[in-house]
Design an enzyme around this catalytic site. Structure first.
Site, PDB file in Angstrom:
ATOM      1  N   ASP A   1      23.460  -6.492  21.589  1.00 32.23           N
ATOM      2  CA  ASP A   1      22.542  -7.581  21.222  1.00 32.23           C
ATOM      3  C   ASP A   1      22.395  -7.709  19.703  1.00 32.23           C
ATOM      4  O   ASP A   1      21.831  -8.672  19.208  1.00 32.23           O
ATOM      5  CB  ASP A   1      21.180  -7.350  21.891  1.00 32.23           C
ATOM      6  CG  ASP A   1      20.316  -8.603  21.909  1.00 32.23           C
ATOM      7  OD1 ASP A   1      20.848  -9.685  21.594  1.00 32.23           O
ATOM      8  OD2 ASP A   1      19.123  -8.483  22.236  1.00 32.23           O
TER       9      ASP A   1
ATOM     10  N   LYS B   1      19.354  -9.134  27.319  1.00 28.52           N
ATOM     11  CA  LYS B   1      17.953  -9.356  26.948  1.00 28.52           C
ATOM     12  C   LYS B   1      17.087  -9.491  28.195  1.00 28.52           C
ATOM     13  O   LYS B   1      17.583  -9.886  29.249  1.00 28.52           O
ATOM     14  CB  LYS B   1      17.834 -10.669  26.153  1.00 28.52           C
ATOM     15  CG  LYS B   1      18.382 -10.622  24.750  1.00 28.52           C
ATOM     16  CD  LYS B   1      18.207 -11.973  24.073  1.00 28.52           C
ATOM     17  CE  LYS B   1      18.737 -11.945  22.648  1.00 28.52           C
ATOM     18  NZ  LYS B   1      17.975 -11.056  21.749  1.00 28.52           N
TER      19      LYS B   1
ATOM     20  N   ARG C   1      24.943  -9.641  13.064  1.00 27.14           N
ATOM     21  CA  ARG C   1      25.469  -8.935  11.880  1.00 27.14           C
ATOM     22  C   ARG C   1      26.978  -8.707  12.015  1.00 27.14           C
ATOM     23  O   ARG C   1      27.682  -8.595  11.012  1.00 27.14           O
ATOM     24  CB  ARG C   1      24.702  -7.628  11.678  1.00 27.14           C
ATOM     25  CG  ARG C   1      24.833  -6.653  12.806  1.00 27.14           C
ATOM     26  CD  ARG C   1      23.694  -5.643  12.839  1.00 27.14           C
ATOM     27  NE  ARG C   1      22.449  -6.234  13.368  1.00 27.14           N
ATOM     28  CZ  ARG C   1      21.296  -5.569  13.486  1.00 27.14           C
ATOM     29  NH1 ARG C   1      21.209  -4.318  13.100  1.00 27.14           N
ATOM     30  NH2 ARG C   1      20.244  -6.169  13.984  1.00 27.14           N
TER      31      ARG C   1
ATOM     32  N   GLU D   1      24.449  -8.678  17.586  1.00 25.62           N
ATOM     33  CA  GLU D   1      25.758  -9.326  17.420  1.00 25.62           C
ATOM     34  C   GLU D   1      25.843 -10.172  16.157  1.00 25.62           C
ATOM     35  O   GLU D   1      26.928 -10.401  15.631  1.00 25.62           O
ATOM     36  CB  GLU D   1      26.068 -10.184  18.655  1.00 25.62           C
ATOM     37  CG  GLU D   1      25.499 -11.610  18.648  1.00 25.62           C
ATOM     38  CD  GLU D   1      23.970 -11.672  18.657  1.00 25.62           C
ATOM     39  OE1 GLU D   1      23.341 -10.667  19.023  1.00 25.62           O
ATOM     40  OE2 GLU D   1      23.411 -12.728  18.282  1.00 25.62           O
TER      41      GLU D   1
ATOM     42  N   LYS E   1      24.981 -18.144  10.774  1.00 23.22           N
ATOM     43  CA  LYS E   1      25.174 -17.535  12.097  1.00 23.22           C
ATOM     44  C   LYS E   1      25.181 -18.632  13.154  1.00 23.22           C
ATOM     45  O   LYS E   1      24.262 -19.431  13.240  1.00 23.22           O
ATOM     46  CB  LYS E   1      24.043 -16.536  12.383  1.00 23.22           C
ATOM     47  CG  LYS E   1      24.086 -15.963  13.814  1.00 23.22           C
ATOM     48  CD  LYS E   1      22.988 -14.929  14.075  1.00 23.22           C
ATOM     49  CE  LYS E   1      22.973 -14.493  15.542  1.00 23.22           C
ATOM     50  NZ  LYS E   1      21.874 -13.548  15.846  1.00 23.22           N
TER      51      LYS E   1
ATOM     52  N   ASP F   1      22.732 -16.550  22.942  1.00 28.03           N
ATOM     53  CA  ASP F   1      22.683 -15.089  22.819  1.00 28.03           C
ATOM     54  C   ASP F   1      21.989 -14.484  24.040  1.00 28.03           C
ATOM     55  O   ASP F   1      20.767 -14.434  24.108  1.00 28.03           O
ATOM     56  CB  ASP F   1      21.939 -14.700  21.526  1.00 28.03           C
ATOM     57  CG  ASP F   1      21.910 -13.186  21.319  1.00 28.03           C
ATOM     58  OD1 ASP F   1      22.628 -12.471  22.052  1.00 28.03           O
ATOM     59  OD2 ASP F   1      21.184 -12.737  20.412  1.00 28.03           O
TER      60      ASP F   1
ATOM     61  N   ASP G   1      20.239 -19.704  18.635  1.00 31.22           N
ATOM     62  CA  ASP G   1      20.841 -18.664  17.804  1.00 31.22           C
ATOM     63  C   ASP G   1      21.967 -19.198  16.901  1.00 31.22           C
ATOM     64  O   ASP G   1      22.619 -18.431  16.198  1.00 31.22           O
ATOM     65  CB  ASP G   1      21.354 -17.526  18.699  1.00 31.22           C
ATOM     66  CG  ASP G   1      21.149 -16.153  18.063  1.00 31.22           C
ATOM     67  OD1 ASP G   1      20.357 -16.053  17.113  1.00 31.22           O
ATOM     68  OD2 ASP G   1      21.804 -15.191  18.512  1.00 31.22           O
TER      69      ASP G   1
HETATM   70  N1  BES Z   1      19.317 -13.555  17.985  1.00 22.97           N
HETATM   71  C1  BES Z   1      18.639 -12.315  18.020  1.00 22.97           C
HETATM   72  C2  BES Z   1      17.412 -12.308  17.118  1.00 22.97           C
HETATM   73  C3  BES Z   1      16.227 -13.095  17.611  1.00 22.97           C
HETATM   74  C4  BES Z   1      15.317 -12.501  18.448  1.00 22.97           C
HETATM   75  C5  BES Z   1      16.019 -14.368  17.192  1.00 22.97           C
HETATM   76  C6  BES Z   1      14.222 -13.212  18.870  1.00 22.97           C
HETATM   77  C7  BES Z   1      14.925 -15.092  17.601  1.00 22.97           C
HETATM   78  C8  BES Z   1      14.021 -14.495  18.448  1.00 22.97           C
HETATM   79  C9  BES Z   1      19.549 -11.196  17.559  1.00 22.97           C
HETATM   80  O1  BES Z   1      20.874 -11.343  17.890  1.00 22.97           O
HETATM   81  C10 BES Z   1      19.072  -9.950  18.247  1.00 22.97           C
HETATM   82  O2  BES Z   1      19.157  -9.906  19.436  1.00 22.97           O
HETATM   83  N2  BES Z   1      18.566  -9.003  17.473  1.00 22.97           N
HETATM   84  C11 BES Z   1      18.070  -7.793  18.033  1.00 22.97           C
HETATM   85  C12 BES Z   1      18.643  -6.645  17.253  1.00 22.97           C
HETATM   86  C13 BES Z   1      18.362  -5.314  17.866  1.00 22.97           C
HETATM   87  C14 BES Z   1      19.168  -5.159  19.140  1.00 22.97           C
HETATM   88  C15 BES Z   1      18.725  -4.256  16.870  1.00 22.97           C
HETATM   89  C16 BES Z   1      16.546  -7.813  17.919  1.00 22.97           C
HETATM   90  O3  BES Z   1      16.032  -8.296  16.910  1.00 22.97           O
HETATM   91  O4  BES Z   1      15.895  -7.416  18.862  1.00 22.97           O
HETATM   92 ZN    ZN Z   2      21.510 -13.269  18.108  1.00 25.83          ZN
HETATM   93 MN    MN Z   3      21.278 -10.646  19.829  1.00 24.96          MN
END
Ligand code: BES
Ligand code: ZN
Ligand code: MN
Length: 496
Positions: A346, A276, A350, A348, A264, A269, A287
């Site tokens: 968010d 966020k 996947r 994204e 990834k 992000d 990210d």
């Molecule tokens: N890049 C983030 C995951 C992440 C969060 C990495 C905190 C490191 C620290 C990912 O793209 C994301 O935002 N995931 C969301 C998914 C949710 C919206 C279903 C998450 O984990 O909150």
């Molecule tokens: Zn992300």
């Molecule tokens: Mn995200």
């Protein structure tokens, strides 16, 4: 950094700091006994009084005066001899090396006599621990200090026996390559999003390809459109930074099937329209840690000349809330033909991985491994101590777990049972991109699994481990570079 291996006694070696490992239990080695005698039993007294415990990670600095040629003597604890692991050795080096540097030393000697583990692996672990423990990122510091900072310029490993010097030299050369790839991964992640755009990342991949004779192809937006990577394009749509789909091939394995590594590579992000919260958002430059790990692993494979064929795939884009951005409710058509309803922009990672995994299938790979900072929930599940692992290939998951134990980049498996798939059912499309709060590490993987076809697949979630807020022995605060070493060990075991 110069690292060499010699054998002999350490007292006569002129060095900024001699590092002497000490166990909590068991008989002290020859070198430790002699040092103690030369220092008038100072070391025994330190231990007896409890001033130095020899617990893993403990260090103690001494000035031995004229009793030996070293300017400083650093005792480093290894815990109980029966519990000794390669990672404890790595940790000890990672503690001792920056300690030596901050005390003013510019060279060090490691005494390795009596450690009792494989000589080659011990040397590799000491090399990795030192280089990784000494890591710092000064590119954006302008206070003029950088030129004046003391650096450790040379490390000597002192073999217990002359017979193990050759094996240790092998370990050092592998350890140097491997640690430097992790340094590369950390550097890539440390760069701010503004300076590590998909375009810059592609440039980094190109220079790696040039250096190591790899084949590289970078797909531009036009080509990505033509291919039909609708999910990847959807994520990139809100940014003015054009997406890049980076394909790196290392061919050292003749007619063997490819191993596909997918990383990834979201260079920043923001969350997109589902933006966020501001707190800690600056961290989201990390990210692209999965992509950085894949670049590190491929660099290692090439430099170690592994007899394997490997393809690295890095879907690189920025997730931003621009005027053309993806919106909740939109439906995207993926490269595989399957459609995804966007519930949260968010989620994204996947989406870009879905298309990259489908692309990986074109190689008919022996196994697909993807690595991604995918879900914040991974921290809730496992804390910062383990990578979350899910997948379809038991044998390779087992191999990954073993590689994790060996490298200290530990992985822990979560289940991918059928029941979880209900959570990502969509009313309008083939699936939706989030499955609610419950088990979201798993539902994210459930989505990914729909894009790997029949190929064995292992997914690694490094969201909780790609960054550390506290200094760890060989992992200073900041990006950890996790994954490069793990994947490399996985590949080395694959070669056998
Ligand atoms: N890049 C983030 C995951 C992440 C969060 C990495 C905190 C490191 C620290 C990912 O793209 C994301 O935002 N995931 C969301 C998914 C949710 C919206 C279903 C998450 O984990 O909150
Ligand atoms: Zn992300
Ligand atoms: Mn995200």
């Amino acid at each position: 950094m110069k690292i060499n291996v010699i054998s002999g006694a350490f007292e006569k070696l002129k060095t900024g700091a001699a590092i002497l490992p000490v166990f909590e239990d068991g008989k002290p080695g020859r070198e430790l006994e002699r040092a103690d005698r030369n220092l008038g039993s100072m070391i025994s007294r330190l231990i007896k009084q409890g001033d130095f415990t020899a617990r893993p990670g403990s260090v103690h600095l001494l000035y031995p005066g004229g009793s030996m040629a070293a300017e400083r003597l650093i005792l480093v604890g290894l815990g109980k001899k029966s519990d000794l692991t390669l990672d404890r050795i790595r940790l000890a080096a990672g503690k001792a090396a920056p300690h030596a540097r901050s005390s003013g030393a510019e060279s060090m000697v490691f005494v390795t006599e009596g450690l009792g583990l494989d000589a080659e692996e011990t040397a590799q672990a000491l090399t990795e621990g030192s280089i990784l423990g000494l890591y710092r990122f000064l590119k954006y510091k302008t206070n003029g200090e950088s030129g004046k900072r003391k650096e450790i310029k040379a490390i000597t490993l002192l073999a217990g026996q002359a017979a193990s010097v050759a094996a240790m030299r092998k370990g050092v050369s592998a350890g140097k390559i491997i640690a430097e790839s992790t340094v590369l991964a950390r550097d890539l992640v440390n760069h701010p999003g503004a300076d590590m755009t998909p375009t810059v990342l592609a440039g980094q991949a190109r220079s790696l390809a040039r250096q190591y004779g790899l084949k590289i192809k970078v797909l531009e937006r036009k080509q990505i459109e033509k291919l039909g990577m609708g999910a990847f394009l959807g994520v990139a749509a809100g940014s003015i930074q054009p997406p890049k789909f980076i394909i790196l091939e290392y061919r050292g394995g003749g007619s063997r099937p490819f191993i596909a590594l997918v990383g990834k590579s979201i260079t920043f992000d923001s969350g997109g329209i589902s933006i966020k919260p501001a707190e800690n958002m600056e961290r989201m430059k990390d990210d692209m840690s999965g992509g950085a790990a894949v670049l590190g692993a491929i660099r290692n494979a090439a430099a170690l000349k592994l007899k394997l064929n490997i393809v690295g795939l890095l879907p690189a884009a920025e997730n931003m809330p621009g005027g053309r951005a993806l919106k909740p409710g939109d439906v995207l058509c993926t490269l595989s033909g399957q459609t995804i309803e966007i519930v949260n922009t968010d989620a994204e990672g996947r989406l870009i991985l879905a298309d990259a995994l489908s692309y990986a299938c074109r190689y008919k790979p022996a196994v697909i491994v993807d690595i991604a900072t995918l879900t914040g929930a991974c921290t809730i599940a496992l804390g910062h101590e383990a990578i979350g692992m899910l997948g379809t290939a038991d044998q390779y998951k087992q191999q990954m777990r073993a590689a994790g134990e060996k490298t200290g980049e530990r992985v822990w498996e979560l289940p991918l049972w059928e029941n979880y798939y209900d959570q990502i059912k969509s009313d309008i499309a083939d699936m939706k991109n989030t499955g609610g709060r419950a088990a979201s590490v798993i539902t994210a993987s459930a989505l990914l699994s729909k894009f790997v076809g029949k190929y064995p697949w292992v997914h690694l979630d490094i969201a909780a481990t790609a960054w550390t807020d506290k200094d760890r022995p060989y992992t200073p605060k900041g990006p950890t570079g996790i994954g490069a070493r793990l994947l490399t060990q996985f590949l080395r075991d694959f070669e056998k």
